[in-house]
Scaffold this motif. Structure first.
Motif, mmCIF file in Angstrom:
data_model
loop_
_atom_site.group_PDB
_atom_site.id
_atom_site.type_symbol
_atom_site.label_atom_id
_atom_site.label_comp_id
_atom_site.label_asym_id
_atom_site.label_seq_id
_atom_site.Cartn_x
_atom_site.Cartn_y
_atom_site.Cartn_z
ATOM 1 N N GLU A 1 -11.673 5.602 -1.277
ATOM 2 C CA GLU A 1 -10.441 5.590 -2.315
ATOM 3 C C GLU A 1 -9.359 5.496 -1.459
ATOM 4 O OE1 GLU A 1 -10.380 7.704 -5.800
ATOM 5 O OE2 GLU A 1 -12.350 7.718 -6.136
ATOM 6 N N PRO A 2 -9.104 4.628 -0.530
ATOM 7 C CA PRO A 2 -8.017 4.601 0.598
ATOM 8 C C PRO A 2 -6.496 4.586 -0.101
ATOM 9 C CG PRO A 2 -8.973 2.597 0.617
ATOM 10 C CD PRO A 2 -9.864 3.466 -0.181
ATOM 11 N N ILE A 3 -6.574 3.819 -1.312
ATOM 12 C CA ILE A 3 -5.162 3.849 -1.728
ATOM 13 C C ILE A 3 -4.660 4.961 -2.440
ATOM 14 C CG2 ILE A 3 -3.807 2.045 -3.689
ATOM 15 C CD1 ILE A 3 -4.829 0.744 -1.112
ATOM 16 N N ALA A 4 -5.622 5.691 -3.020
ATOM 17 C CA ALA A 4 -5.206 6.897 -3.648
ATOM 18 C C ALA A 4 -4.975 8.079 -2.676
ATOM 19 C CB ALA A 4 -6.627 7.246 -4.556
ATOM 20 N N THR A 5 -5.621 8.106 -1.404
ATOM 21 C CA THR A 5 -5.213 8.851 -0.335
ATOM 22 C C THR A 5 -3.849 8.599 0.048
ATOM 23 O OG1 THR A 5 -7.699 8.822 0.560
ATOM 24 C CG2 THR A 5 -5.762 9.264 2.079
ATOM 25 N N ASN B 1 -1.287 9.653 -2.882
ATOM 26 C CA ASN B 1 -1.368 11.007 -3.301
ATOM 27 C C ASN B 1 -1.202 11.979 -2.199
ATOM 28 O OD1 ASN B 1 -2.480 10.765 -6.292
ATOM 29 N ND2 ASN B 1 -4.580 10.684 -5.416
ATOM 30 N N TRP B 2 -0.413 11.461 -1.006
ATOM 31 C CA TRP B 2 -0.184 12.045 0.037
ATOM 32 C C TRP B 2 0.954 13.137 -0.287
ATOM 33 C CZ3 TRP B 2 -2.892 13.270 4.307
ATOM 34 C CH2 TRP B 2 -2.604 13.615 5.468
ATOM 35 N N GLU B 3 1.077 14.343 0.125
ATOM 36 C CA GLU B 3 2.085 14.943 -0.187
ATOM 37 C C GLU B 3 3.187 14.998 0.684
ATOM 38 O OE1 GLU B 3 1.360 18.704 -1.861
ATOM 39 O OE2 GLU B 3 -0.166 17.913 -2.948
ATOM 40 N N GLY B 4 3.018 14.266 1.865
ATOM 41 C CA GLY B 4 4.311 14.171 2.855
ATOM 42 C C GLY B 4 4.486 12.741 2.975
ATOM 43 N N PRO B 5 5.409 12.586 3.973
ATOM 44 C CA PRO B 5 5.702 11.121 4.180
ATOM 45 C C PRO B 5 4.467 10.288 4.727
ATOM 46 C CG PRO B 5 6.961 12.403 5.564
ATOM 47 C CD PRO B 5 6.110 13.298 4.837
ATOM 48 N N TYR C 1 2.518 -0.976 1.130
ATOM 49 C CA TYR C 1 3.692 -1.299 1.409
ATOM 50 C C TYR C 1 4.759 -0.438 0.531
ATOM 51 C CZ TYR C 1 2.306 -5.198 4.589
ATOM 52 O OH TYR C 1 1.774 -5.968 5.629
ATOM 53 N N GLU C 2 4.334 -0.592 -0.831
ATOM 54 C CA GLU C 2 5.123 0.220 -1.773
ATOM 55 C C GLU C 2 5.177 1.727 -1.597
ATOM 56 O OE1 GLU C 2 3.936 -1.805 -5.420
ATOM 57 O OE2 GLU C 2 5.990 -3.058 -5.261
ATOM 58 N N ALA C 3 3.883 2.227 -1.361
ATOM 59 C CA ALA C 3 3.942 3.598 -1.477
ATOM 60 C C ALA C 3 4.183 4.321 -0.207
ATOM 61 C CB ALA C 3 2.425 4.037 -1.208
ATOM 62 N N ALA C 4 4.360 3.400 0.874
ATOM 63 C CA ALA C 4 4.912 3.944 2.276
ATOM 64 C C ALA C 4 6.245 4.328 2.129
ATOM 65 C CB ALA C 4 4.602 2.991 3.211
ATOM 66 N N ALA C 5 6.693 5.675 2.990
ATOM 67 C CA ALA C 5 8.063 5.822 2.901
ATOM 68 C C ALA C 5 8.804 4.989 3.944
ATOM 69 C CB ALA C 5 8.399 7.434 3.250
ATOM 70 N N PHE C 6 7.814 4.625 5.007
ATOM 71 C CA PHE C 6 8.251 3.758 6.086
ATOM 72 C C PHE C 6 7.449 2.696 6.339
ATOM 73 C CE2 PHE C 6 10.020 8.130 6.717
ATOM 74 C CZ PHE C 6 11.394 7.680 6.998
ATOM 75 N N ASN C 7 7.784 1.608 6.293
ATOM 76 C CA ASN C 7 6.989 0.210 6.719
ATOM 77 C C ASN C 7 7.388 -0.006 8.355
ATOM 78 O OD1 ASN C 7 4.901 -0.524 5.002
ATOM 79 N ND2 ASN C 7 6.988 -0.619 3.694
ATOM 80 N N VAL C 8 6.845 0.040 9.268
ATOM 81 C CA VAL C 8 7.273 0.439 10.680
ATOM 82 C C VAL C 8 6.591 -0.717 11.500
ATOM 83 C CG1 VAL C 8 7.439 1.730 12.704
ATOM 84 C CG2 VAL C 8 7.624 2.775 10.510
ATOM 85 N N ALA C 9 7.288 -1.632 12.462
ATOM 86 C CA ALA C 9 6.741 -2.389 13.392
ATOM 87 C C ALA C 9 7.068 -1.814 14.730
ATOM 88 C CB ALA C 9 7.589 -3.649 13.104
ATOM 89 N N VAL C 10 6.038 -1.903 15.829
ATOM 90 C CA VAL C 10 6.323 -1.619 17.134
ATOM 91 C C VAL C 10 6.891 -3.038 17.651
ATOM 92 C CG1 VAL C 10 5.074 0.400 17.225
ATOM 93 C CG2 VAL C 10 4.087 -1.888 17.930
ATOM 94 N N THR C 11 6.484 -3.984 16.976
ATOM 95 C CA THR C 11 6.951 -5.255 17.287
ATOM 96 C C THR C 11 6.863 -6.234 16.149
ATOM 97 O OG1 THR C 11 6.921 -7.251 18.759
ATOM 98 C CG2 THR C 11 4.940 -6.034 18.395
ATOM 99 N N ASN C 12 7.543 -7.227 15.973
ATOM 100 C CA ASN C 12 7.360 -8.143 14.881
ATOM 101 C C ASN C 12 6.643 -9.333 15.280
ATOM 102 O OD1 ASN C 12 10.578 -7.037 14.172
ATOM 103 N ND2 ASN C 12 9.157 -6.847 12.693
#
Length: 183
Positions: A69-73, A76-80, A126-137
């Motif tokens: 259940e990766p989406i639930a992981t 339900n993650w308690e931090g960022p 993308y919606e659940a993440a506090a940060f969507n991060v790229a090391v390059t685009n």
């Protein structure tokens, strides 16, 4: 005393026959560059065995887990949650904020989940993440993305990490290779 947040890496997706080495290398990169554990999404006998073997031989701590259940992981993650994607904000613009939110270098920490995709990542991530991060685009490897991210997150300190319970230790040399047993 300075606390260190737990850093877990969630490997989303796994295409059998195509991603065995990539998934293993995501786990090995996570281990080598400062993460505390890797969570492998989906089932598949033996997918974490190489990572566990390396940890047994070269030391830890580091653990390998799996989830169906990766989406639930993620949800339900308690931090960022940081999602590494070439569509995200440039790492150089958000790395300081991520360190601050996770509490790296402070006494007030929050565990950090770093999500690394394989196949098409569900929009929920993308919606659940506090940060969507790229090391390059630009298109690139998720392994490279994880390596750059962890090095930026820890500001190079992960390279001086102490390993415990190692059966083998690499002796740095300008030429040749040497592996010994720990003293």
């Amino acid at each position: 005393m300075e606390e260190t947040p737990e850093v877990a890496v969630l490997r989303l997706g796994h295409r059998p026959g195509r991603d065995e080495r990539t998934t293993t290398h995501v786990g090995l990169t996570a281990r080598a560059l400062g993460a505390d554990r890797v969570i492998l999404a989906g089932s598949g006998a033996g997918r974490g065995e190489t990572i566990e073997d390396i940890t047994d031989r070269f030391g830890g701590p580091f653990s390998v887990e799996s989830t169906d259940e990766p989406i639930a992981t993620v949800e339900n993650w308690e931090g960022p949650v940081v999602h590494l994607t070439m569509y995200g904000l440039p790492i150089q613009e958000v790395e300081g904020e991520i360190r601050d939110v996770a509490g790296i270098g402070s006494d007030d920490t929050e565990d950090l989940l770093v999500v690394v995709g394989a196949e098409k990542v569900p929009f929920d991530v993308y919606e659940a993440a506090a940060f969507n991060v790229a090391v390059t685009n630009q298109p690139h490897s998720e392994i490279a993305s994880l390596a750059v991210f962890l090095d930026r997150l820890f500001e190079g300190r992960e390279l001086d990490r102490e390993w415990t319970n190692a059966q083998q230790v690499v002796v740095p040399k300008a030429e040749g290779k040497q592996v010994t047993e720990p003293e």
